[in-house]
Design an enzyme around this catalytic site. Structure first.
Site, PDB file in Angstrom:
ATOM      1  N   HIS A   1      74.389  44.804  47.870  1.00  0.00           N
ATOM      2  CA  HIS A   1      73.143  44.360  48.526  1.00  0.00           C
ATOM      3  C   HIS A   1      73.387  43.106  49.372  1.00  0.00           C
ATOM      4  CE1 HIS A   1      73.207  41.918  44.851  1.00  0.00           C
ATOM      5  NE2 HIS A   1      72.385  41.084  45.442  1.00  0.00           N
ATOM      6  N   TYR A   2      74.245  42.219  48.890  1.00  0.00           N
ATOM      7  CA  TYR A   2      74.577  40.983  49.622  1.00  0.00           C
ATOM      8  C   TYR A   2      75.340  41.304  50.906  1.00  0.00           C
ATOM      9  CZ  TYR A   2      77.071  36.544  50.484  1.00  0.00           C
ATOM     10  OH  TYR A   2      77.598  35.412  51.052  1.00  0.00           O
TER      11      TYR A   2
END
Length: 215
Positions: free
Chosen positions: A126-127
């Site tokens: 997600h990062y």
């Protein structure tokens, strides 16, 4: 002397960037901070600060008189997806748009190694996706840019020697050396409209940047 806004100035890498700029003959740092309580840190360094939050919508006051921007903010890989998206993607996009509107001459982005293949790193997916979207938006924005994608960050003393390439093997690099890379990328001819990965290596930062600029 060019005025440089550092987004994420209160972070570990951001503070190193401020120190380097504060000792420069060419650049004047402006620290973008989220809380009034952070102001005394920069007052003590004799550094101007502006209050702004990446989750807000108006950055006109933060960018007033600013020549170039270093985006060194990051929620970190351990933050939940919502916060990561708000800071690393949406926050970055907002400040890119505001920088374009303000006539900023160059935007230097601190990204992350692996941003071009987020699904290969499940624990950070997600990062890295958020970083990838921000990088893509910057490349398409019309701003002059440099995107630096370092390996794993360490607090070791910087040695001033790196390995830079569009793709490098996974490795580490000190925050000191990343800060120097970002500051040196402010120079107009260096790494203009380039995206590259960075780890510690054998080549002095300046010559490595010149080489990547010509590639």
């Amino acid at each position: 002397m060019e005025k440089i806004l550092i987004v994420g100035a209160n972070g570990s890498t951001g503070k190193r960037i401020i120190e380097i700029l504060n000792n420069s003959q060419s650049f004047e740092p402006v620290a973008m901070i989220r809380k009034k309580e952070q102001k005394p840190v920069f007052d003590d360094m004799d550094v101007e600060s502006v209050l702004a939050d990446l989750e807000q919508d108006d950055f006109s006051s933060a960018l007033k008189g600013v020549d170039k921007v270093i985006f060194a903010a990051g929620s970190g890989g351990h933050t939940g997806p919502d916060k990561t998206t708000a800071v690393d993607e949406e926050g970055a996009i907002k400040i890119i748009d505001a920088s374009l509107k303000a006539g900023v001459k160059k935007f230097v982005m601190l990204s992350a190694m692996g941003a071009d293949e987020p699904s290969s790193h499940k624990e950070l997916e997600h990062y890295l996706k958020a970083k990838a979207e921000a990088d893509k938006y910057l490349r398409n924005s019309g701003l002059n840019y440099t995107i630096v994608r370092p390996g794993a960050l360490t607090d070791d003393l910087g040695m001033g020697k790196v390995k830079l390439a569009e793709k490098v093997e996974r490795g580490e690099i000190s925050r000191d050396d990343v800060a120097f890379l970002l500051v040196m990328s402010l120079a107009d001819p260096l790494a203009k409209n380039k995206t590259f990965e960075a780890i510690e290596g054998d080549e002095p930062i300046k010559s490595a940047l010149i080489e990547i600029s010509q590639g």
